[in-house]
Each structure stands twice: as structure tokens, then as C-alpha cells.
Write an enzyme that holds these catalytic residues in place. Structure first.
Site, PDB file in Angstrom:
ATOM      1  CG  ASP A 115     -42.971 118.784   2.283  1.00  0.00           C
ATOM      2  OD1 ASP A 115     -42.042 118.894   1.011  1.00  0.00           O
ATOM      3  OD2 ASP A 115     -42.348 118.794   3.351  1.00  0.00           O
ATOM      4  CD1 TRP A 116     -41.833 119.364  -2.557  1.00  0.00           C
ATOM      5  CD2 TRP A 116     -41.677 118.181  -4.681  1.00  0.00           C
ATOM      6  NE1 TRP A 116     -41.577 120.252  -3.657  1.00  0.00           N
ATOM      7  CE2 TRP A 116     -41.460 119.488  -4.959  1.00  0.00           C
ATOM      8  CE3 TRP A 116     -41.602 117.306  -5.461  1.00  0.00           C
ATOM      9  CZ2 TRP A 116     -40.895 119.753  -6.026  1.00  0.00           C
ATOM     10  CZ3 TRP A 116     -41.124 117.728  -6.987  1.00  0.00           C
ATOM     11  CH2 TRP A 116     -40.556 118.816  -7.041  1.00  0.00           C
TER      12      TRP A 116
END
Length: 171
Positions: A115-116
Site C-alpha cells: 500500500d502507499w
């Protein structure tokens, strides 16, 4: 869950079957889906640091089952690992989840992305089977891990191969 509006259901069978159907349908158009958030993303606030303490039985029967169904029924191209920790181990750095279960037991052949801005070490992700660190990588970390012998060229080539295979599937 951390993002109920993005999830199909709390029921793993329903979630898995719906995700598989959607993934198969989208794949017919030459596009792909990214199945997320793998796994135990149970809260939005503080999700970068929360630790889901869960037994292996509950993990397999509740939290992983929807992902397993989707992977086995639709062969998705990409999966996004979640921000959180499970039993004090960051998901994107957990080889048991990404290599042993996801790829080994379920036969997933695609690419895994973080994920970011997940707080992790990129070399640990690669060693665990997470191929891309979003939204950017840290080449200096990787060069240092290569120089120190923590990573080998073969580790990097495995991730690059999975990334390129995914790209070549796109029309």
C-alpha cells in the site's frame, strides 16, 4: 474493517466469490484488478501501526479465506498487501503470508505491491515476496542490501520478472 465502503462483506465466502467474479469479468477486457488489502486491515485510524493479534485458525478461516477463494477462482494479476502488522509482523515483510500461503499453497502467480507509504524496509519486502514498494522505491536501500549481502541479484530478478510478466499481460 478499515474501509468498509471498499469491501463486499464480512463473510469470507461471499467476499471471495464476489471478488473472483469481478476479477474474472474485468480480466475479460484485458485489464486487471488489484485485490486488497491483504490481510487483517481492520481499522482506518492508525492502520500503519496497528497490530492484528489473531490465531492461525482465525486467520485462515476468516481473514484469509476470501482472498484464497478469489485467488483460486479468478487468478488475479496483482494483490496489495495491507499496512498493518499481524502478530507483530508487518504484512508486506511477511514471507509466510506472501510466499508460503499466497504463492505456495494457493498458487498465486502474480505481482504483490505494498500500500502507499507503508513504513517498511524495501529489501525486507522483496525477501518476503512483495515486488513493488509504492509509491516509490528506495534504490539506495537496495544497493546497500546488495552490497551487505542481505539481498542477491536473484532476489531482485524474481521481483522484476513478476512485474514484467504482469505488464506483458496488459493489452
Amino acid at each position: 474493517c478499515g474501509r468498509n465502503f471498499e469491501y463486499f462483506s464480512e463473510d469470507p465466502l461471499l467476499s471471495g466469490r464476489m471478488a473472483a467474479a469481478q476479477s474474472r469479468g474485468i480480466a475479460k477486457s484485458g485489464c486487471t484488478t488489484t485485490i486488497k488489502h491483504f490481510s487483517c486491515n481492520n481499522q482506518e485510524f492508525g492502520r500503519n501501526s496497528c497490530n492484528a493479534v489473531v490465531s492461525e485458525r482465525a486467520l485462515r478461516e476468516i481473514y484469509l479465506k476470501g482472498f484464497e477463494i478469489c485467488v483460486k477462482e479468478s487468478d488475479p494479476w496483482t494483490i496489495m498487501s495491507s499496512y498493518n502488522l499481524i502478530n507483530a509482523r508487518r504484512v508486506c515483510e511477511c514471507r509466510e503470508l506472501l510466499e508460503d500461503i499466497l504463492r505456495g499453497e494457493w498458487g498465486f502467480k502474480g505481482m504483490v505491491t505494498t500500500d502507499w507509504y507503508v513504513p517498511c524496509r524495501q529489501e525486507n519486502c522483496i525477501l518476503a515476496g512483495n515486488d513493488i514498494r509504492m509509491p516509490q522505491g528506495f534504490p539506495d536501500q537496495l544497493r546497500g542490501a546488495l552490497r551487505d549481502g542481505k539481498l542477491t541479484r536473484a532476489h531482485l530478478e524474481t521481483s522484476v520478472k513478476r512485474i514484467l510478466e504482469m505488464i506483458l499481460k496488459l493489452d
